[in-house]
Design a protein around this motif. Sequence first.
Motif: not given
Lengths: 225, 225, 225, 225
Positions: A32, A36, A40, A80, C26, C30, C34, C37, D27-39
């Motif tokens: 994941d 991810a 990104t 994925w 979560r 998260f 962070v 990264i 679902f959660n791990a991938f989403s948390d990954g994308v949120f964390a990387i984008a941020i």
Amino acid sequence: MSADSNHHPQGSTTGDRGPRSLPLDRFNAFSDGVFAIAITLLVLEIAVPPEDVPLLAALRELWPEFLGYYISFAFIGGIWITHSGVTKLMKRGDPAAYALNLVLLLFVGLLPFTTTLMVTRLGGEDEGVAALLYGVDLLLASLVLSALIVYLAREPALLVDNIAEGTLGRVTRQRWASIGLNVVGIALALVAPQVAVALYLVVSTMLLIIPLLGLRRHRRESRAA
Amino acid sequence: MSADSNHHPQGSTTGDRGPRSLPLDRFNAFSDGVFAIAITLLVLEIAVPPEDVPLLAALRELWPEFLGYYISFAFIGGIWITHSGVTKLMKRGDPAAYALNLVLLLFVGLLPFTTTLMVTRLGGEDEGVAALLYGVDLLLASLVLSALIVYLAREPALLVDNIAEGTLGRVTRQRWASIGLNVVGIALALVAPQVAVALYLVVSTMLLIIPLLGLRRHRRESRAA
Amino acid sequence: MSADSNHHPQGSTTGDRGPRSLPLDRFNAFSDGVFAIAITLLVLEIAVPPEDVPLLAALRELWPEFLGYYISFAFIGGIWITHSGVTKLMKRGDPAAYALNLVLLLFVGLLPFTTTLMVTRLGGEDEGVAALLYGVDLLLASLVLSALIVYLAREPALLVDNIAEGTLGRVTRQRWASIGLNVVGIALALVAPQVAVALYLVVSTMLLIIPLLGLRRHRRESRAA
Amino acid sequence: MSADSNHHPQGSTTGDRGPRSLPLDRFNAFSDGVFAIAITLLVLEIAVPPEDVPLLAALRELWPEFLGYYISFAFIGGIWITHSGVTKLMKRGDPAAYALNLVLLLFVGLLPFTTTLMVTRLGGEDEGVAALLYGVDLLLASLVLSALIVYLAREPALLVDNIAEGTLGRVTRQRWASIGLNVVGIALALVAPQVAVALYLVVSTMLLIIPLLGLRRHRRESRAA
């Protein structure tokens, strides 16, 4: 060198805690993470236009970059989804599954590079070669994913139950359609590169649309029942 | 300064919820994150050739970058596999395990840098020093990983059971082979840098291949039994 | 705008599934993302020297970048260890804990920037301001982490048990030492910036060393008991 | 192409292990990954000023970049909080939820790009178009998140219980306020771009502040009860 493969020639235990067993949660979390990050990083390939260039004109010229972002986002997302559907049938990993997964992620990790290559060359002299390389990268990822699925289907010790084995066999057969389209894209790349890119666009869009369509039918069926 | 080490001089509790206990899931998630990011950042080190350069010629000149991507992907992947095999034997962490893990990840996090250093200098005057630095970074990561394993083997309170202790001891001994090859690579770096890089290539490939070979033998054994 | 805060004025349920409850997994995933990264991006701030510069000379000039990599890796790692030690006492989150955590991560996310600022200005005219900004970023992260801990200690509904409340109170008090050292660093930054950087180096090293020392004493105690 | 959508036209099973079921943890791990990387990528958009420019003057000129970092950090964080509040009501995913989530993350992944676009053009000729694009990106993310919530509310098979259905309906209605503010921002962008940016600033700050205020009231209520 800096790591061994956790390989025990003398080991033949297949229990969950045996020396060959590797945890599924690490397998999933690492995958994941790579999915991810690869998805990104794609945005970093869209260069922000310098401040002295009129914005709308600059954005119009960036359309290949946006196209690449969209296509690769959808393809990586599709891989994925399939990957998640496969690992839900697993109860643990082993060194071979881990190694196959690494090779899969190696080709997924290259996609930000091959995407940029393809879209920056679009319309130029080398667009054919660039579209070919993109298709080959995608095909290699796809084939290794299939290899992983075939491998898992033959290792009941890694699966949650016997039904999983049959489900994986069915998934493998269904994947031939997408691998076939991928080969068509590669074949088109050299003779009609822009048709190849259009095909990538259509197929990647289908990856996002089909799950939504499939669901509407499913709901009709539920109501009928 | 901005954080303390969660260190309680008065504490001697060893229970799972004692002050010295730290959760395994955070240990794993953070490690998987750093491994995944380090492995995915590698692709950013391959510069997309400018649009006015013929593509195939440009890609031919990028072969050291692709080589570096492959070698470091395999090494980081190999460290990740070993790390996963070790943490499956743990039931929790503590400040020392967390700190050793941080030092391991510090050297893993440097690999994208030392990789680029090595491959961009390949064939140049300083290729020896660059190959040496790469080998040293890898060796330090490897030694800290061994230190973490040795530490865990001596702390039964962190492990799932008594068998885990013995398994970790065996893993440590097996790791001497890879550490030895790493030292050979470093020794070669200054006298024959390209042989050192070739050795890195062979060893990193073995990290991906051995798990697959090992498995075929394992299956033959299963059938024979 | 694009999101609401999941805020329900009418809600007063405090059960695990009440409208104010937010999941701990979560929160952790998260945060780990962070932290991982931010710590891995640090290496991107070390520019690979161009190929025509002698390597050893170039690396010698990069020592401030390596110093910054080390210091910030240790500080972010130290924050991560404390954060893990705190969340192990939680059983769930709520909007306030999520929001405080976001502010913490906002300052952690700035550290790659303030680190590069500090080390590239070292020895120059503005080294004082740069060292000050670094210290302030670190201090803000540290204070928000303490605010999160204080908040949690007052919300038993978020904690695993009553002992957790007391443990969090103790952690908060112990954190004043590190916050104090941080303030000293900021005060020194303007009058003796290089002493401030040296202090950051010592404190960040302690963050990695103390857990290891603490453990040796702990083991002696175990043997004595 | 490189992946299929795990779509089984013949399948109508809705059990947790049926062919249409996809795991929630991925679902959660991938989403948390994308949120964390984008941020965390947002910080890369703040260029470290070159060493020969006076630091304070350089930082003063970077204020739009810091503003963008803050606003987008808060917006992505707000989306993440809502997303977490939604997934806590889920027990599993399916291809449609996965696909909607991917489209959401596609727009979230663009935010580092549209943020930089907006802040680098602030005060220039194209600030209106840039503020508009930022608002549109945010709005699209927000609408897809609402679509995901509406979809989930209609699929009880994906939810933990019947109450979850009602809670999701309430969340969807509450989201209209934030979507309305977003539309106002977009409308303002072309006539008064700086007012639009000020609105983004106020709303993003509310996303961080409201959870904290909400909690104080909540505590008063608890005491009164």
